[in-house]
Enzyme design. Structure first.
Site, short mmCIF file in Angstrom:
data_model
loop_
_atom_site.label_atom_id
_atom_site.label_comp_id
_atom_site.label_asym_id
_atom_site.label_seq_id
_atom_site.Cartn_x
_atom_site.Cartn_y
_atom_site.Cartn_z
CE1 TYR A 90 -0.98 9.70 0.00
CE2 TYR A 90 1.23 10.86 -1.50
CZ TYR A 90 0.32 10.58 -0.46
OH TYR A 90 -0.43 11.88 -0.40
CB ILE A 138 -0.98 0.11 1.24
CG1 ILE A 138 -2.11 1.24 1.53
CG2 ILE A 138 -0.15 0.11 2.64
CD1 ILE A 138 -3.19 1.03 2.21
CB CYS A 139 1.60 3.92 0.93
SG CYS A 139 1.54 5.79 1.58
CB ALA A 140 5.53 5.03 -0.63
#
Length: 434
Positions: free
Chosen positions: A373, A351-353
């Protein structure tokens, strides 16, 4: 020598000096004896107290801390126990910055209580915290609580009389005896703000930022969180190339963490998967079990990655956070574990970066649809599905950021346990309407 110098520092000077966050690590078994004597007028940053206890709901604690720190406020995480380290619900271990007893002379602009049981009861029984919050109310300053704490703590202390308030649904009857109970996701009445549970905590925290700094700052903080546009609606995941995720009875899940990991994402993944009865191993990629997350929350892993890598997993899932993702990408042991997972056609996720900084450069998104992200999506070679909040492509699951973390974790629950189980959890968390 460092300990001698530490005794002459106020707690808030510790918090506002980022280098000290990295170089001073407190033992979870010993509490430094320093005085929280700074006043709110001594700095432009608003002073905020977030107490934690054994049995605190870690999502509510960490989301509140993280979001408010994003506003620039100086947040003191204070343990009501005799030690800095608390055992929060679902096996999450958090290390506080101070003891509540050491904060009795501090003037706070806001005191915000997370929920969880028996955490809320431990708050209620803490005389030092009760005195602090009662003085906060008497002085006309902001105080707040979520989940069980409005009824169990604030209500028991007589601090909701004649005020509209809300709480976790199963505590509404108790709340009715000490407040005007309403079912709002977030309720403000005068100087008190209350909310319902894990799934409403991000909204709660953004409301607190607005109370401290105004709507412009609240919007500035909430934008990058990638919050849900329609709170309470049933969540959706985008799935391509459907594949059954298999496990032997109980899913074995590895969640690596590192200095700089995004603490909201870490805790939401761990908490929700453990609620679903998955066996979650939290492994530190660094040399220490304790990590300093991106917004300076101190979390304690179950074991080091070296030990965790000896086991086999049904899923390896990476939280985000820039520093954490960079540490993951540099860990040969973790990257090899992920590659082995992918080669065995076993589930893995990020998830995200982390999709952009870990999976993409190591070839783990080849031929896969994914998201990340928003500011990192330009690093993905295939950007055809980046606008989706959660993307499942066969044995891969990816997502966008803190505000999509609950949906991400629920998507994992859905893949292992089915949609009905995931929705049951989502309703209990108040992610979707009951």
């Amino acid at each position: 020598m460092a300990v001698l110098h530490l005794r002459h520092l106020t707690h808030h000077s510790l918090l506002s000096t980022s280098k000290l966050h990295h170089h001073f690590r407190f033992s979870p078994l010993k509490s430094p004896r320093f005085s929280c004597s700074a006043s709110a007028s001594s700095t432009m940053a608003k002073q905020v107290l977030v107490p934690i206890a054994n049995g605190t709901e870690p999502m509510e604690a960490v989301i509140t801390i993280d979001v408010i720190r994003r506003s620039g406020a100086d947040v003191t995480v204070a343990s009501v126990e005799k030690e800095l380290r608390v055992d929060a619900c679902h096996g999450v271990k958090i290390v506080a910055d101070a003891l509540v007893a050491d904060c009795k002379n501090t003037v706070f602009d806001l005191i915000a209580l997370p929920g969880g049981m028996p955490g809320a009861s431990n708050f209620k029984d803490c005389g030092a915290l009760e005195n602090l919050v009662k003085k906060q109310a008497a002085d006309g300053r902001l105080y707040a609580a979520v989940c069980a704490s409005p009824a169990v703590a604030l209500g028991s202390w007589g601090l909701l009389k004649g005020l509209k308030a809300t709480c976790y649904p199963s505590f509404m009857e108790q709340l009715q005896s000490c407040a005007t109970a309403v079912e709002s996701r977030v309720q403000q009445d005068g100087k008190v703000v209350t909310s319902r549970g894990p799934g409403t905590t991000m909204e709660f925290a953004v409301t607190l930022v607005e109370q401290l700094y105004g709507k412009e700052k609240a919007d500035e903080v909430s934008g990058p969180l990638v919050m849900r546009p329609n709170h309470g609606d049933e969540y959706t995941i985008t799935e391509l190339n459907p594949l059954e995720w298999k496990c032997n009875n109980v899913p074995q899940v590895l969640v690596p963490i590192a200095d700089g990991s995004e603490e909201m994402e870490v805790v939401m993944i761990i908490d929700i998967l453990r609620r679903a009865k998955a066996n979650v191993v939290v492994a530190s990629v660094g040399d220490n079990l304790e990590i300093l997350a991106s917004r300076k929350v101190k979390l304690v892993a179950d074991m080091l990655l070296d030990e965790a890598a000896k086991l086999t997993y049904d899923l390896v899932v990476l939280p985000g956070g820039l520093g954490g993702a960079q540490a993951f990408a540099k860990s040969d042991k973790l990257v090899n574990l992920l590659k082995k997972q992918a080669e065995s056609n076993k589930p893995y996720g990020a998830i995200c970066a982390s999709p952009a900084l870990v999976l993409e450069p190591h070839g783990l998104l080849k031929g896969k649809k994914a998201t990340a992200y928003p500011a990192m999506c330009n690093k993905l070679s295939d950007q055809s599905h980046i606008d989706n909040r959660v993307v499942v492509d066969g044995n891969l699951i990816t997502s966008r950021g803190p505000g999509t973390s609950m949906e991400f974790a629920l998507g994992i629950v859905e893949k292992f346990f089915g949609r009905p189980k995931a929705l049951e959890l989502a309703k209990g968390l108040l992610v979707v309407r009951r």
